[in-house]
Design a protein around this motif. Structure first.
Motif, PDB file in Angstrom:
ATOM      1  N   GLU A1088       0.842  -1.190   0.000  1.00 19.94           N
ATOM      2  CA  GLU A1088       0.000   0.000   0.000  1.00 19.94           C
ATOM      3  C   GLU A1088       0.884   1.249   0.000  1.00 19.94           C
ATOM      4  O   GLU A1088       1.808   1.362   0.811  1.00 19.94           O
ATOM      5  CB  GLU A1088      -0.887  -0.004   1.255  1.00 19.94           C
ATOM      6  N   GLU A1170      -9.908  -3.249  -1.166  1.00 21.03           N
ATOM      7  CA  GLU A1170      -9.401  -2.457  -0.034  1.00 21.03           C
ATOM      8  C   GLU A1170      -9.861  -1.007  -0.131  1.00 21.03           C
ATOM      9  O   GLU A1170     -10.268  -0.399   0.866  1.00 21.03           O
ATOM     10  CB  GLU A1170      -7.867  -2.523  -0.013  1.00 21.03           C
ATOM     11  N   LYS A1171      -9.815  -0.445  -1.346  1.00 22.95           N
ATOM     12  CA  LYS A1171     -10.231   0.947  -1.507  1.00 22.95           C
ATOM     13  C   LYS A1171     -11.733   1.104  -1.231  1.00 22.95           C
ATOM     14  O   LYS A1171     -12.163   2.089  -0.624  1.00 22.95           O
ATOM     15  CB  LYS A1171      -9.894   1.420  -2.924  1.00 22.95           C
ATOM     16  N   SER A1174     -12.265   0.994   2.427  1.00 21.41           N
ATOM     17  CA  SER A1174     -11.791   2.246   3.011  1.00 21.41           C
ATOM     18  C   SER A1174     -12.795   3.366   2.778  1.00 21.41           C
ATOM     19  O   SER A1174     -13.094   4.163   3.679  1.00 21.41           O
ATOM     20  CB  SER A1174     -10.435   2.600   2.389  1.00 21.41           C
ATOM     21  N   SER A1178     -14.949   5.411   5.553  1.00 20.15           N
ATOM     22  CA  SER A1178     -14.886   6.868   5.552  1.00 20.15           C
ATOM     23  C   SER A1178     -16.283   7.472   5.469  1.00 20.15           C
ATOM     24  O   SER A1178     -16.605   8.443   6.158  1.00 20.15           O
ATOM     25  CB  SER A1178     -14.018   7.319   4.377  1.00 20.15           C
TER      26      SER A1178
END
Length: 1201
Positions: A1088, A1170-1171, A1174, A1178
């Motif tokens: 990452e 993963e994004k 995330s 958020s």
């Protein structure tokens, strides 16, 4: 799978054999002429008739050649790059190679096809790609997401020369500066040139009349990506606004710029200059630098001006959050310190530290915690690339220690002179050698982990232990763990420690040059099972070592051997015969060779006799655990002539014997009783069996030629210009003094001159098992010899040049012996004929191969017995019988008898190697003694008794009452049946070239003969039938280094020195080629990218440009248009498919491609997953926070806010 029935083969032999009853001519006579793979010669005796079928399992499908891995320091490095996220390092070289290094085991070599020097390297940080700029003005994009990187795109500039490249972090647009001062922009994804160009005349002021010179620096501002800093060589600096296409500011300095470095806030930058100065510039006041320093300059007497220094070639300016910034630069030393070594200076606050280097600095990089240029850099290490080394300095400690380097980059610490390779050796050796070697490791390294830790590597399927041994010019020997295509140093042995140190100036007679490397290792012989190690040095000595785990204080036993060729002293000059080439102990200009090797020279009026070249220590010596010298054997001077170099070496632990030979003869030494058993000239070994019946000639005649014919033939085809030069130099009539060209300066008189002393000195340049003798020597002064020089030459002996510094094959360029094609072919025919006149001149016969084994020495032997097989430079094979004491108890007291058996076999060309197969075609290893510690604390009877392993079965009935002897020369291979001495198979390997190396090796539980030819071909032949299994043109021998260091090992492994600093390993096994992809390390691992630090509200508002910079909009085709087609040419690369060629056999290739595609797809899906996660987290946090704010202000009126 083929089966060979030897009964059918032998049925017709008795009828067809020409003169089969003679052992000397029958077995070799019919086959010596060399016809295909016929089965000529010899009568099959009853005892020797094979009764068993030999089943050969190897076929051509088992063989394939490919390079596996390259070890060592990149030769002639030019460029350096580091990926701070992936933590991998790339080094470019002058030969167009790129080495990519990560954690130990991750080491990749790739090569530009053009061979042009690498100018600069730039990683696409954390993208698994690398951009290289080469000296042929081409840019290349390498894909590192495969184990063997391949070029995806290339862009060749046609009208401009590339001088500097810069790729901003997380950008796909590469800035390219040129020699004309222009800056071009390349799209990394498509490798297409943008229409956006910053022309030099637009960048500088219109009032400036001179060209600013090439672009030497490009970088975008850490504060604003839309601003580009351009540094020109003449001292002009331009701060270019990419959006408005104009210069924001310009700065001028009257000294040339070498490099530029930004402060991370983007308000200041530092330049390094050619006068050793550093200037610090502020963007707000660009008229002049606000700080100028000459760090190493002294204030002159008038106190006004600091003296100028050497150029500062590179500077880096790195900031720290909690301490003063680091300013690190190379160069800049004062001119008055001419002898000072290259240095790296580290300025931290007021402290200035100068780190002196052993070699010139090529480049350096500061490793920082963040990849973002606009954050505090927090440097933690400096990687310094030197011309011959790579070091990493720890910046986190005040004394700046270096990290211990885990890579094998010190192979060339002293030039490599010879190599040996042992695959599938006993598994206990590696830990034992490591344990004794670890005690000698240096102290004072940084205690932190090696920072170049990227990539991934696993052990793979190959599990057998491998050891590589390298011999060096300073007399050191290094043992390396080479298992699973890695290389790690285990143990270092210094052979020079057995000799007294030379006093400065000792032995220097007038106008003599003393040997500087008298301890250079020329040959090595290792028995892994008994751990006996034997070294032959360039100064004509042999050292026998035993391995012990205990330290000992003891005297070193030594023997002296007088080995000479005795003939009657009858002067019989024959002026009509063209004299041979002059003797030489060094090669053509720029070479230093393993030359005639003494460290002292006879003084005026004295003649050396019966003294060795070096002095063995006479006092007790402390020997640490490891290899300890058991016996030193030295050849001595004879009648003012130095001993000749050793050309062959063999040792057997079970017999307790070591044998070695040179161009004079053979010596056999009992290293258990410390006695010389045999010291005999080669001709005396034949006795009445000499097939040539040579007449004794004058030593002034015969010694001068010294078996030149076989030593000098070989690579003349490759060097016709050298052939012509030498040919014209030797058209001599009568007995006049030679008039040689200056580049072949030789102190030589023709053979008919009576004043020449008895024996001439002759270099035997041993090339892996046989001699190739250089025929011309270097010209150091370029002057012809005076009569005084000739008188000195006579003291040394004819043809003996002054001693020159010994140098390894690693540093040699090719400078090989040449004769005309006609002469070379004649040398073969003459040495095989019975012509007395031709043999007279070839009467000196070098020993080129030795082999101890249990064998049948004579035709009528009914059982095997200890033998020593001897091969000579004229293709003769002699068998010596060894009569050992019957019981082990008597071994220390009863003498060992060595006697010629009378058996002589013949081949075409110098003999290279022997092997023995049993009647089933299985390789029979020579007997050995099981290792026991000679200095063990337990002195009980059991430990002192020797334990021998005899591979041959005890009764002849068990072993099928016969065996096969495999003999390979530089021209052909033969298989003989013993004891009948019938030649069963002949294979003429090469007619136009010659073999440099031949080894009998095991592969897939079978055995074959592997050969490396001077024309570059690698061949394998089946055993015993000598069927060709592989013949591939792999590598032409372009220099002596390859010839000296090429060696084969078991399980399809081989190696050679590809450059003076690198070992190239290769495999000739199809199975290993198929498995290679699994064994290689991964250069790219999913990591990452670290997040950028939050800059804060106020800093974002006032600290820089608020608007985002869209490079795509600015440089794309829609806005900037297309670049001129004639400016650069796009060349598509082979891409990812190239990486799977190592495994590109049908289904395997498809599977590998599919696996790579799946890996990349899985990796992208993983990153997407993963994004997404995330973003969801958020969003949830934002929703929760918004809900809390809403509840907080829900019931408040506007005036309550």
């Amino acid at each position: 799978m083929k089966k060979f029935n030897f009964r059918k083969v032998l049925d017709g032999l008795t009828a067809s054999s020409p003169g089969g009853s003679s052992s000397s001519s029958g077995s070799g006579g019919g086959s010596g002429a060399g016809g295909g793979s016929a089965h000529p010669g010899g009568t099959a005796g009853a005892a020797g008739t094979p009764r068993e079928e030999v089943q050969e399992t190897l076929t051509s499908e088992y063989f394939q050649i490919c390079k596996t891995v390259r070890h060592g320091f990149p030769y002639l490095p030019t460029a350096l790059a580091f990926d701070p996220v992936q933590k991998i390092l790339a080094i470019g070289t002058r030969t167009g190679a790129i080495r990519i290094l990560g954690r130990p085991g991750v080491d990749c070599y790739c090569q530009h096809e053009s061979g042009a020097a690498v100018l600069q390297l730039q990683f696409l940080i954390n993208e698994g790609a690398l951009v290289s700029a080469s000296a042929d003005d081409a840019l290349h994009l390498w894909n590192l997401r495969q184990k063997r990187p391949a070029i995806l795109h290339s862009l060749k500039f046609n009208r401009e020369r590339i001088t500097y490249c810069h790729l901003p972090f997380q950008s796909k647009w590469l800035y390219v500066g040129t020699e004309r001062g222009n800056t071009h922009i390349v799209n990394i994804e498509s490798f297409i040139l943008s229409g956006y160009v910053i022309m030099w005349n637009k960048a500088i002021e219109l009032s400036t009349k001179t060209h600013p010179g090439p672009v030497v620096h490009l970088s975008d501002s850490p504060r604003d990506e839309g601003k580009l800093l351009i540094g020109y060589e003449n001292g002009t600096i331009v701060f270019w606004d990419l959006r408005s296409k104009r210069a924001d500011l310009r700065a001028y300095y009257d000294e040339a710029i070498h490099s530029v470095a930004w402060h991370h806030e983007g308000k200041q930058f530092m330049c390094s200059h050619s006068d050793g100065s550093l200037t610090l510039w502020n963007l707000k006041s660009p008229n002049r630098p606000f700080q100028t320093t000459i760090p190493h300059g002294k204030i002159q007497r008038d106190g006004k001006k600091t003296e100028s220094c050497k150029p500062i070639l590179k500077v880096e300016y790195k900031t720290c959050k909690n301490s003063e910034p680091f300013v690190i630069f190379s160069g800049g030393l004062s001119y008055d310190k001419a002898c000072r070594r290259p240095s790296l200076t580290i300025m931290h606050g007021k402290a200035i530290t100068v780190l002196e280097m052993d070699h010139p600095i090529v480049d350096f990089l500061t490793l920082c915690e963040t990849p973002y240029p606009n954050e505090f850099q927090e440097p933690y290490a400096v990687v310094v690339l030197l011309e011959k080394d790579l070091i990493v300095v720890d910046l986190t400690q005040s004394n700046f220690p270096i990290f211990e380097n885990p890579y094998p980059i010190d192979i060339h610490e002293s030039p490599v002179t010879c190599t040996e390779y042992f695959a599938d050796c006993p598994p206990d050796l590696i830990p034992v050698l490591y344990s004794v070697g670890a005690k000698h490791k240096k102290q004072g390294y940084s205690n932190k982990e090696w920072p170049i830790s990227g990539g991934a590597w696993n052990l793979g399927a190959q599990t057998y232990p491998e050891i590589i041994i390298t011999g060096h010019a300073d007399g050191s020997v290094k043992f390396w763990d080479a298992s699973a295509i890695t290389l790690q140093m285990l143990y270092k042995l210094k052979t020079s420690k057995v000799f007294e140190k030379q006093k400065p100036g000792e032995g220097k007679a007038t106008a003599e040059i003393v040997e500087e490397d008298p301890f250079a290792v020329q040959m090595m012989h290792w028995c892994p099972e008994s751990r006996i190690f034997c070294v032959a040095g360039v100064s004509a000595y042999v050292i026998v070592y035993r391995f012990s785990k205990h330290e000992v204080n003891t005297e070193i036993a030594s023997l002296e051997v007088r080995l000479q060729y005795e003939v009657e002293d009858i002067i019989t000059p024959e002026p009509e015969i063209i004299p041979p080439f002059p003797d030489a102990s060094s090669q053509l200009p720029s070479l230093k060779s393993l030359s005639g090797s003494t460290n002292t020279v006879a003084c005026e009026g004295t003649m050396k006799d019966s003294i060795p070249c070096l002095s063995v220590k006479t006092r007790p010596v402390r020997m640490p655990p490891g290899y300890q010298a058991d016996l030193v054997i030295q050849l001595v001077w004879v009648d003012g002539e130095p001993p000749q170099q050793i050309t062959s070496l063999a040792v057997n632990s079970a017999y307790g014997l070591v044998a070695f030979g040179n161009c004079n003869g053979l010596a056999v030494v009992d290293f258990m009783q410390k006695t010389v058993l045999l010291s005999m000239g080669t001709l005396d070994l034949y006795g009445s069996s000499d097939p040539y019946q040579r007449q004794p000639r004058s030593p002034r005649k015969s010694k001068q030629f010294a078996a030149d014919n076989f030593c000098m033939r070989g690579l003349s085809n490759f060097y016709p210009d050298l052939t012509k030069r030498i040919r014209t130099s030797y058209q001599i009539k009568g007995s006049r003094k030679l008039s040689l060209p200056t580049d072949l300066k030789t102190d030589l008189e023709t053979s008919g001159t009576p004043s020449i002393s008895k024996a001439s000195y002759r270099l035997k340049d041993h090339v892996n098992g046989h001699c190739t003798s250089p025929t011309s020597q270097s010209c150091s002064s370029g002057k012809r010899l005076s009569s005084a020089d000739v008188s000195k030459a006579n003291r040394r002996g004819p043809g003996r040049p002054p001693f020159r510094k010994a140098q390894s094959a690693a540093c040699m360029e090719i400078s090989l012996p040449v004769t005309t094609e006609e002469n070379r072919e004649n040398s073969f025919s003459r040495s095989r004929s019975s012509s007395v006149s031709s043999i007279d001149r070839d009467s000196k016969e070098a020993i080129t191969a030795l082999y101890f084994m249990e064998s049948f020495a004579r035709k009528n032997d009914s059982a095997v017995s200890p033998c020593l097989w001897v091969g000579t430079g004229l293709g003769m094979v002699l068998i010596l019988s060894l009569n050992l004491p019957a019981s082990d108890d008597l071994r220390q007291s009863e003498p060992v008898m060595v006697s010629p058996s009378g058996t002589v076999l013949t081949l075409k060309g110098a003999v290279l190697t022997f092997a023995c197969l049993d009647c089933m075609g299985t390789l029979t290893h020579p007997p050995y003694e099981v290792w026991r510690d000679p200095h063990s604390a337990d002195d009980g009877e059991k430990t002192r008794k020797r334990k021998l392993v005899m591979h041959s079965p005890s009764s002849s009935q068990d072993m099928g009452d016969h065996q096969f002897a495999v003999i390979c020369s530089e021209k052909q291979a033969k298989v003989f049946s013993l004891p009948s001495q019938t030649c069963l198979y002949v294979h003429n390997i090469t007619e136009t070239s010659f073999l440099l190396r031949a080894d009998v090796v095991t592969l897939c539980n079978s055995v074959c003969l592997a050969c490396f030819c001077a024309n570059g071909h690698i061949m394998t032949l089946s055993l015993p039938s000598l069927r060709p299994l592989l013949d591939m043109n792999y590598l032409p021998v372009t220099d002596m280094r390859i010839a000296r260091t090429f060696c084969f090992s078991n399980e399809g492994q081989a190696l050679y020195l590809s450059s003076p600093t690198e070992i190239q390993r290769l495999t000739y096994s199809q199975e290993m080629c198929d498995n290679l992809q699994d064994m290689l390390g991964d250069l790219f691992t999913p990591v990452e990218t670290p997040e950028a630090q939050n800059r804060g509200f106020l800093k974002g508002l006032f600290g820089g440009s608020g608007q985002a910079f869209d490079r795509e909009e600015l440089f794309g085709e829609a806005t900037a248009g297309k670049a001129s087609r004639s400016l650069a040419q796009h060349i598509p690369g082979s891409g990812g498919i190239e990486g799977v060629r190592g495994a590109a056999g049908g289904v395997i290739g498809d599977l590998t491609r599919a696996r790579i595609a799946l890996d990349e797809r899985g990796q992208k899906l993983g990153e997407l997953d993963e994004k997404t996660a995330s973003m969801m987290a958020s969003a949830e946090a934002f929703s929760k926070h918004a809900h809390e704010v809403m509840l907080k202000y829900k019931d408040k009126k506007w005036y309550q806010f």
